[in-house]
Enzyme design. Structure first.
Site, PDB file in Angstrom:
ATOM      1  N   GLU A  54      38.267  49.371  -6.596  1.00 36.68           N
ATOM      2  CA  GLU A  54      39.829  49.516  -6.233  1.00 36.68           C
ATOM      3  C   GLU A  54      40.620  48.474  -6.986  1.00 36.68           C
ATOM      4  O   GLU A  54      41.906  48.729  -7.364  1.00 36.68           O
ATOM      5  CB  GLU A  54      39.786  49.343  -4.826  1.00 36.68           C
ATOM      6  CG  GLU A  54      39.278  50.615  -4.099  1.00 36.68           C
ATOM      7  CD  GLU A  54      37.680  49.872  -3.608  1.00 36.68           C
ATOM      8  OE1 GLU A  54      36.880  49.621  -4.619  1.00 36.68           O
ATOM      9  OE2 GLU A  54      37.558  50.089  -2.434  1.00 36.68           O
ATOM     10  N   CYS A  95      39.893  44.811  -0.428  1.00 38.94           N
ATOM     11  CA  CYS A  95      40.643  46.018  -1.129  1.00 38.94           C
ATOM     12  C   CYS A  95      42.016  46.450  -0.320  1.00 38.94           C
ATOM     13  O   CYS A  95      42.839  46.892  -0.956  1.00 38.94           O
ATOM     14  CB  CYS A  95      39.558  47.102  -1.504  1.00 38.94           C
ATOM     15  SG  CYS A  95      38.445  46.495  -3.005  1.00 38.94           S
ATOM     16  N   CYS A 106      36.963  48.185   1.431  1.00 42.76           N
ATOM     17  CA  CYS A 106      36.627  46.890   2.125  1.00 42.76           C
ATOM     18  C   CYS A 106      38.138  46.272   2.612  1.00 42.76           C
ATOM     19  O   CYS A 106      39.173  46.604   2.121  1.00 42.76           O
ATOM     20  CB  CYS A 106      35.776  45.858   1.555  1.00 42.76           C
ATOM     21  SG  CYS A 106      36.579  45.104   0.101  1.00 42.76           S
ATOM     22  N   HIS A 132      36.014  44.606  -7.536  1.00 41.24           N
ATOM     23  CA  HIS A 132      35.763  46.016  -7.012  1.00 41.24           C
ATOM     24  C   HIS A 132      36.209  47.165  -7.662  1.00 41.24           C
ATOM     25  O   HIS A 132      37.231  46.934  -8.362  1.00 41.24           O
ATOM     26  CB  HIS A 132      36.043  46.154  -5.433  1.00 41.24           C
ATOM     27  CG  HIS A 132      35.181  45.212  -4.449  1.00 41.24           C
ATOM     28  ND1 HIS A 132      35.153  45.150  -3.155  1.00 41.24           N
ATOM     29  CD2 HIS A 132      34.535  44.128  -4.968  1.00 41.24           C
ATOM     30  CE1 HIS A 132      34.422  44.424  -2.719  1.00 41.24           C
ATOM     31  NE2 HIS A 132      33.895  43.619  -3.694  1.00 41.24           N
TER      32      HIS A 132
END
Length: 143
Positions: A48, A79, A76, A46
């Protein structure tokens, strides 16, 4: 946030869900990332996560206590776990994620009593632009 949006557009150009992230320390960008799970064959890739990994390498420390993470979508649960473990000081995000957001929607991990780190946060920054990127992406995918 505008730079994070440009990174999200880069993700979209690569066929990825358009999410971008930037990490700032002392008013200087030290890391960036955009969604790349398809390209990297990595479900944890992701925006992040990639930015946090890059930031930790840049400052040679897994603790990121003095940074702000700017991301186009509310993080999410995966993360948020890493954000908490890295001791990120602050999150600024664009679009809220009502179904999967772990800052203040599906979960509120920024102030969860079982975590030993509290993350300050601000949501809705350039929300319309960030949300439109995602909505338009998924509309095109459904056609």
């Amino acid at each position: 946030m505008r730079y994070a949006i440009r990174l999200a557009q880069r993700a979209e150009a690569q066929g990825e869900v358009p999410v971008g992230a930037v990490i700032v320390k002392e008013d200087r960008c030290i890391a960036e990332g955009w969604n790349q799970p398809i390209k990297l064959h990595d479900p944890s890739a992701h925006a992040e996560m990639l930015a946090i990994r890059q930031a930790a390498t840049a400052i040679q420390n897994y603790r990121l206590g003095e940074v702000t993470l700017y991301v186009t979508l509310e993080p999410c649960v995966m993360c948020m776990g890493v954000i908490s473990n890295a001791r990120v000081k602050r999150i600024v995000f664009g679009a809220y994620d009502v179904k999967r957001g772990a800052v203040c929607n599906a979960l509120s991990l920024t102030d969860a009593p079982f975590l030993n780190h509290r993350v300050a946060w601000t949501g809705g920054v350039l929300e319309t632009e960030c949300a439109s990127l995602l909505q338009d992406f998924f509309k095109r995918r459904r056609i």
